[in-house]
Scaffold this motif. Structure first.
Motif, PDB file in Angstrom:
ATOM      1  N   LEU A 215       7.920  33.533 -27.788  1.00 22.65           N
ATOM      2  CA  LEU A 215       8.105  33.611 -29.232  1.00 22.65           C
ATOM      3  C   LEU A 215       7.951  32.225 -29.851  1.00 22.65           C
ATOM      4  O   LEU A 215       8.468  31.246 -29.324  1.00 22.65           O
ATOM      5  CB  LEU A 215       9.485  34.178 -29.571  1.00 22.65           C
TER       6      LEU A 215
ATOM      7  N   PHE B 102      13.773  37.193 -34.639  1.00 16.09           N
ATOM      8  CA  PHE B 102      12.578  37.915 -34.213  1.00 16.09           C
ATOM      9  C   PHE B 102      12.916  39.308 -33.693  1.00 16.09           C
ATOM     10  O   PHE B 102      13.977  39.523 -33.101  1.00 16.09           O
ATOM     11  CB  PHE B 102      11.863  37.149 -33.099  1.00 16.09           C
TER      12      PHE B 102
ATOM     13  N   LEU C 152       8.617  38.091 -36.803  1.00 17.39           N
ATOM     14  CA  LEU C 152       9.690  37.396 -37.501  1.00 17.39           C
ATOM     15  C   LEU C 152      10.230  38.328 -38.582  1.00 17.39           C
ATOM     16  O   LEU C 152       9.517  38.685 -39.517  1.00 17.39           O
ATOM     17  CB  LEU C 152       9.159  36.105 -38.140  1.00 17.39           C
TER      18      LEU C 152
END
Length: 223
Positions: A19, A43, A50
């Motif tokens: 991420l 997230f 997001l």
């Protein structure tokens, strides 16, 4: 079984590690409007999406912005939110600006009352001229800080206004192009949706521009 369990945990950790990082990156809307610096992001791991972001603005105020239904581009240098984020940003800005102006109004009223009380005390002979002058100097220092706060806030609001004007100019060009295609009955479904989004965003920009103008007038009246 144990091996499978730890393998699954390792795969999940590896997935989460991919991420992107948002902390410390400037956050823009439409690649033009700088709205602050990212403090942290939330997230959806499965979607790698997001869904919300905490932002600290130029005044040091932190707030959350819902990005669950907004396209987000995260690079090494910055975070860019689609223009669809503008209405949400407008809602936040209305609350923030309103709260700050109320606080400045309160400070101004308190200063005016303090000046009035000092003058009354001097006229009634409760205090002498030396004490009066000393207290006035203190109040003047508070007034200088109040004016500085007003100036800083006005500059911050004005910079948002300049970025909005630039964003509006870009969206107006897109609107004109899409409107021209619509007149010729050559507008595709995706373009029709894009035109609708552009028009909604322009509406939000106009509303935010009115807020900026009104806020600057109020700040100048206060200070």
């Amino acid at each position: 079984m144990i091996w499978r369990f730890f393998s699954a945990v390792a795969r999940q950790e590896k997935k989460e590690a991919k991420l992107p990082t948002v902390r410390g990156k400037p956050v823009y809307i439409g690649g033009v409007l700088l709205i602050g610096v990212a403090e942290k992001g939330e997230f959806d791991v499965k979607r790698k999406k997001l869904v919300s972001i905490e932002i600290k603005d130029a005044n040091g105020q932190s707030y959350y912005l819902d990005t669950s239904s907004i396209k987000v581009r995260i690079t090494r240098e910055y975070v860019d939110l689609d223009v669809a984020a503008l209405p949400k940003f407008f809602e936040v800005k209305v609350r923030e600006v309103g709260k700050m102006i109320e606080e400045l109004k309160k400070s101004r009223n308190e200063l005016d009352k303090s000046y009035h009380k000092l003058e009354e005390a001097l006229l009634k002979g409760v205090i002498g001229m030396d004490v009066y002058n000393e207290q006035v100097k203190r109040l003047q220092e508070r007034e200088k800080r109040l004016r500085a706060a007003c100036i800083d806030m006005e500059k911050s609001i004005a910079s948002v206004g300049q970025a909005l004007a630039q964003l509006k100019a870009e969206l107006e060009k897109k609107r004109e192009r899409l409107e021209a295609k619509r007149l010729l009955d050559k507008l595709e479904e995706s373009e029709a949706e894009e035109l609708s989004k552009v028009l909604n965003t322009l509406g939000s920009i106009n509303a935010l521009s009115h807020l900026i103008t009104s806020s600057i007038i109020q700040l100048r009246l206060i200070c």
